[in-house]
Design an enzyme around this catalytic site. Structure first.
Site, PDB file in Angstrom:
ATOM      1  N   LYS A  40      -2.778  14.468   8.659  1.00 16.38           N
ATOM      2  CA  LYS A  40      -3.262  13.141   9.070  1.00 16.38           C
ATOM      3  C   LYS A  40      -2.305  12.535  10.097  1.00 16.38           C
ATOM      4  O   LYS A  40      -2.732  11.870  11.039  1.00 16.38           O
ATOM      5  CB  LYS A  40      -3.425  12.225   7.837  1.00 16.38           C
ATOM      6  CG  LYS A  40      -3.967  10.850   8.214  1.00 16.38           C
ATOM      7  CD  LYS A  40      -4.230   9.950   7.024  1.00 16.38           C
ATOM      8  CE  LYS A  40      -4.542   8.528   7.495  1.00 16.38           C
ATOM      9  NZ  LYS A  40      -4.713   7.562   6.416  1.00 16.38           N
ATOM     10  N   ASP A  53     -10.588   6.626   4.595  1.00 19.03           N
ATOM     11  CA  ASP A  53     -10.281   8.030   4.921  1.00 19.03           C
ATOM     12  C   ASP A  53     -11.461   8.990   4.682  1.00 19.03           C
ATOM     13  O   ASP A  53     -11.688   9.886   5.492  1.00 19.03           O
ATOM     14  CB  ASP A  53      -9.066   8.524   4.112  1.00 19.03           C
ATOM     15  CG  ASP A  53      -7.746   8.123   4.757  1.00 19.03           C
ATOM     16  OD1 ASP A  53      -7.759   7.656   5.909  1.00 19.03           O
ATOM     17  OD2 ASP A  53      -6.702   8.276   4.094  1.00 19.03           O
ATOM     18  N   ASP A  85      -0.246  -3.780  10.463  1.00 19.09           N
ATOM     19  CA  ASP A  85      -1.605  -4.234  10.216  1.00 19.09           C
ATOM     20  C   ASP A  85      -2.542  -3.243  10.886  1.00 19.09           C
ATOM     21  O   ASP A  85      -2.357  -2.898  12.057  1.00 19.09           O
ATOM     22  CB  ASP A  85      -1.838  -5.653  10.731  1.00 19.09           C
ATOM     23  CG  ASP A  85      -3.074  -6.236  10.063  1.00 19.09           C
ATOM     24  OD1 ASP A  85      -3.136  -6.233   8.822  1.00 19.09           O
ATOM     25  OD2 ASP A  85      -4.007  -6.637  10.780  1.00 19.09           O
ATOM     26  N   HIS A 110      -3.756   6.675  13.781  1.00 15.93           N
ATOM     27  CA  HIS A 110      -3.333   5.438  14.448  1.00 15.93           C
ATOM     28  C   HIS A 110      -1.926   5.042  13.997  1.00 15.93           C
ATOM     29  O   HIS A 110      -1.065   4.705  14.782  1.00 15.93           O
ATOM     30  CB  HIS A 110      -4.346   4.346  14.095  1.00 15.93           C
ATOM     31  CG  HIS A 110      -4.655   4.248  12.619  1.00 15.93           C
ATOM     32  ND1 HIS A 110      -5.048   5.327  11.869  1.00 15.93           N
ATOM     33  CD2 HIS A 110      -4.577   3.208  11.737  1.00 15.93           C
ATOM     34  CE1 HIS A 110      -5.216   4.956  10.611  1.00 15.93           C
ATOM     35  NE2 HIS A 110      -4.934   3.663  10.509  1.00 15.93           N
ATOM     36  N   ASN A 159       0.847  -1.198   0.000  1.00 16.85           N
ATOM     37  CA  ASN A 159       0.000   0.000   0.000  1.00 16.85           C
ATOM     38  C   ASN A 159       0.888   1.255   0.000  1.00 16.85           C
ATOM     39  O   ASN A 159       1.469   1.626   1.023  1.00 16.85           O
ATOM     40  CB  ASN A 159      -0.898  -0.049   1.249  1.00 16.85           C
ATOM     41  CG  ASN A 159      -1.911   1.068   1.279  1.00 16.85           C
ATOM     42  OD1 ASN A 159      -1.629   2.176   0.832  1.00 16.85           O
ATOM     43  ND2 ASN A 159      -3.078   0.793   1.830  1.00 16.85           N
ATOM     44  N   PHE A 200      -7.013   7.367   1.240  1.00 22.41           N
ATOM     45  CA  PHE A 200      -7.252   6.024   0.716  1.00 22.41           C
ATOM     46  C   PHE A 200      -8.196   5.305   1.663  1.00 22.41           C
ATOM     47  O   PHE A 200      -8.519   5.799   2.755  1.00 22.41           O
ATOM     48  CB  PHE A 200      -5.929   5.254   0.563  1.00 22.41           C
ATOM     49  CG  PHE A 200      -5.311   4.824   1.877  1.00 22.41           C
ATOM     50  CD1 PHE A 200      -4.598   5.728   2.641  1.00 22.41           C
ATOM     51  CD2 PHE A 200      -5.465   3.524   2.352  1.00 22.41           C
ATOM     52  CE1 PHE A 200      -4.037   5.349   3.851  1.00 22.41           C
ATOM     53  CE2 PHE A 200      -4.901   3.134   3.566  1.00 22.41           C
ATOM     54  CZ  PHE A 200      -4.192   4.048   4.305  1.00 22.41           C
ATOM     55  N   GLY A 201      -8.645   4.147   1.253  1.00 26.30           N
ATOM     56  CA  GLY A 201      -9.474   3.308   2.113  1.00 26.30           C
ATOM     57  C   GLY A 201     -10.647   4.071   2.722  1.00 26.30           C
ATOM     58  O   GLY A 201     -11.384   4.789   2.027  1.00 26.30           O
TER      59      GLY A 201
HETATM   60  P1  ITT Z   1      -0.498  -3.990   3.431  1.00 26.64           P
HETATM   61  O1  ITT Z   1       0.099  -4.466   2.156  1.00 26.64           O
HETATM   62  O2  ITT Z   1       0.455  -3.143   4.235  1.00 26.64           O
HETATM   63  O3  ITT Z   1      -1.103  -5.097   4.279  1.00 26.64           O
HETATM   64  P2  ITT Z   1      -3.255  -3.061   3.305  1.00 26.64           P
HETATM   65  O4  ITT Z   1      -3.875  -1.987   2.461  1.00 26.64           O
HETATM   66  O5  ITT Z   1      -3.777  -4.454   3.173  1.00 26.64           O
HETATM   67  O6  ITT Z   1      -1.677  -3.000   3.012  1.00 26.64           O
HETATM   68  P3  ITT Z   1      -3.957  -3.097   6.177  1.00 26.64           P
HETATM   69  O7  ITT Z   1      -4.170  -4.566   6.162  1.00 26.64           O
HETATM   70  O8  ITT Z   1      -3.098  -2.540   7.281  1.00 26.64           O
HETATM   71  O9  ITT Z   1      -3.285  -2.591   4.813  1.00 26.64           O
HETATM   72  O10 ITT Z   1      -5.299  -2.298   6.235  1.00 26.64           O
HETATM   73  C1  ITT Z   1      -6.494  -2.870   5.822  1.00 26.64           C
HETATM   74  C2  ITT Z   1      -7.392  -1.859   5.176  1.00 26.64           C
HETATM   75  O11 ITT Z   1      -7.885  -0.946   6.152  1.00 26.64           O
HETATM   76  C3  ITT Z   1      -6.756  -0.991   4.104  1.00 26.64           C
HETATM   77  O12 ITT Z   1      -6.691  -1.624   2.865  1.00 26.64           O
HETATM   78  C4  ITT Z   1      -7.699   0.212   4.104  1.00 26.64           C
HETATM   79  O13 ITT Z   1      -8.838  -0.053   3.328  1.00 26.64           O
HETATM   80  C5  ITT Z   1      -8.069   0.318   5.575  1.00 26.64           C
HETATM   81  N1  ITT Z   1      -7.174   1.264   6.245  1.00 26.64           N
HETATM   82  C6  ITT Z   1      -6.065   1.000   6.976  1.00 26.64           C
HETATM   83  N2  ITT Z   1      -5.491   2.117   7.411  1.00 26.64           N
HETATM   84  C7  ITT Z   1      -6.237   3.121   6.923  1.00 26.64           C
HETATM   85  C8  ITT Z   1      -6.132   4.528   6.990  1.00 26.64           C
HETATM   86  O14 ITT Z   1      -5.149   5.148   7.602  1.00 26.64           O
HETATM   87  N3  ITT Z   1      -7.085   5.236   6.367  1.00 26.64           N
HETATM   88  C9  ITT Z   1      -8.091   4.641   5.700  1.00 26.64           C
HETATM   89  N4  ITT Z   1      -8.264   3.334   5.574  1.00 26.64           N
HETATM   90  C10 ITT Z   1      -7.318   2.568   6.188  1.00 26.64           C
END
Ligand code: ITT
Length: 196
Positions: free
Chosen positions: A175, A155, A72, A180, A16, A152-153
């Site tokens: 941010k 957010d 994670d 976290h 990511n 992203f995600g």
């Molecule tokens: P990795 O390759 O590092 O595992 P990932 O995107 O799968 O990347 P995570 O498992 O840590 O990362 O997070 C799971 C999901 O949670 C991620 O894909 C986002 O959709 C959401 N997420 C995590 N942190 C976030 C943030 O700071 N802001 C918004 N969404 C977040």
């Protein structure tokens, strides 16, 4: 085979780029350089972010023998009994922000928290070391994105306590004042500066 790097240089095993960029900006303040490595394999299933991060960093280390962090993260929504928690990635890919807002239609209690577990591992350590961070806030009623960069995600639907903006309306530096991930990274950086 082992590999030694001079100075404060570590790798972040992640797929990511957004997570990587947040870490790069924050760790630069501590004089720590970070490179992105796509060596992560499948994550184990667990309720514990710490267990997932520690297992992932151990597996990633076996593949590259470099000083590494893995993170994670999960989103825990109070009114949904902590859903999606550690399954945030799957829920984001399947129902997305619109799906989460739909689940929360007519729900008054919007409280939610993001949690992060960062695990560090390097040659010479007996086991991975974990640092945790949490951002408490609320799930907004509609998606709110910034003009240029929009995060992203989740957010666009998460607003931390103490700010009027969602994470998606903030710059990376802003941010990092609330997130976290930034809280866990700062704990890591404080510990790491006393190493070597
Ligand atoms: P990795 O390759 O590092 O595992 P990932 O995107 O799968 O990347 P995570 O498992 O840590 O990362 O997070 C799971 C999901 O949670 C991620 O894909 C986002 O959709 C959401 N997420 C995590 N942190 C976030 C943030 O700071 N802001 C918004 N969404 C977040």
């Amino acid at each position: 085979m082992s590999f030694r790097l001079k100075g404060k240089f570590i790798f972040f095993a992640t797929n990511n780029i957004n997570k990587f960029n947040e870490a790069r900006v924050l760790l630069a303040d501590y004089g720590i350089s970070v490179g992105m490595l796509r060596v992560k394999s499948l994550e184990i299933q667990s309720e514990s972010l710490e267990e997932i991060a520690k297992t992932s960093v151990t597996e990633a280390f076996k593949r590259c023998h470099l000083p590494l962090i893995v993170e994670d993260a999960g989103l825990f929504i109070k009114a949904l009994n902590g859903f999606p928690g550690p399954y945030a990635s799957y829920v984001y890919k399947t129902i997305g922000n619109k799906g989460v807002l739909k689940l929360m239609e007519n729900v008054e209690d919007r409280e939610a928290k993001f949690q992060s577990a960062i695990a560090y591992y390097a040659e010479g350590l007996k086991s991975p070391i974990c640092f945790k961070g949490e951002a408490v806030g609320e799930v907004t009623k509609v998606e709110r994105k910034g003009k240029g960069k929009s995060g992203f995600g989740f957010d666009p639907i998460f607003k931390p306590v103490g700010s009027d903006k969602t994470f998606a309306e903030m710059t990376t530096a802003e941010k990092n004042r609330y997130s976290h991930r930034a809280k866990a990274l700062r704990k890591f950086a404080e510990w790491y500066k006393h190493q070597q």
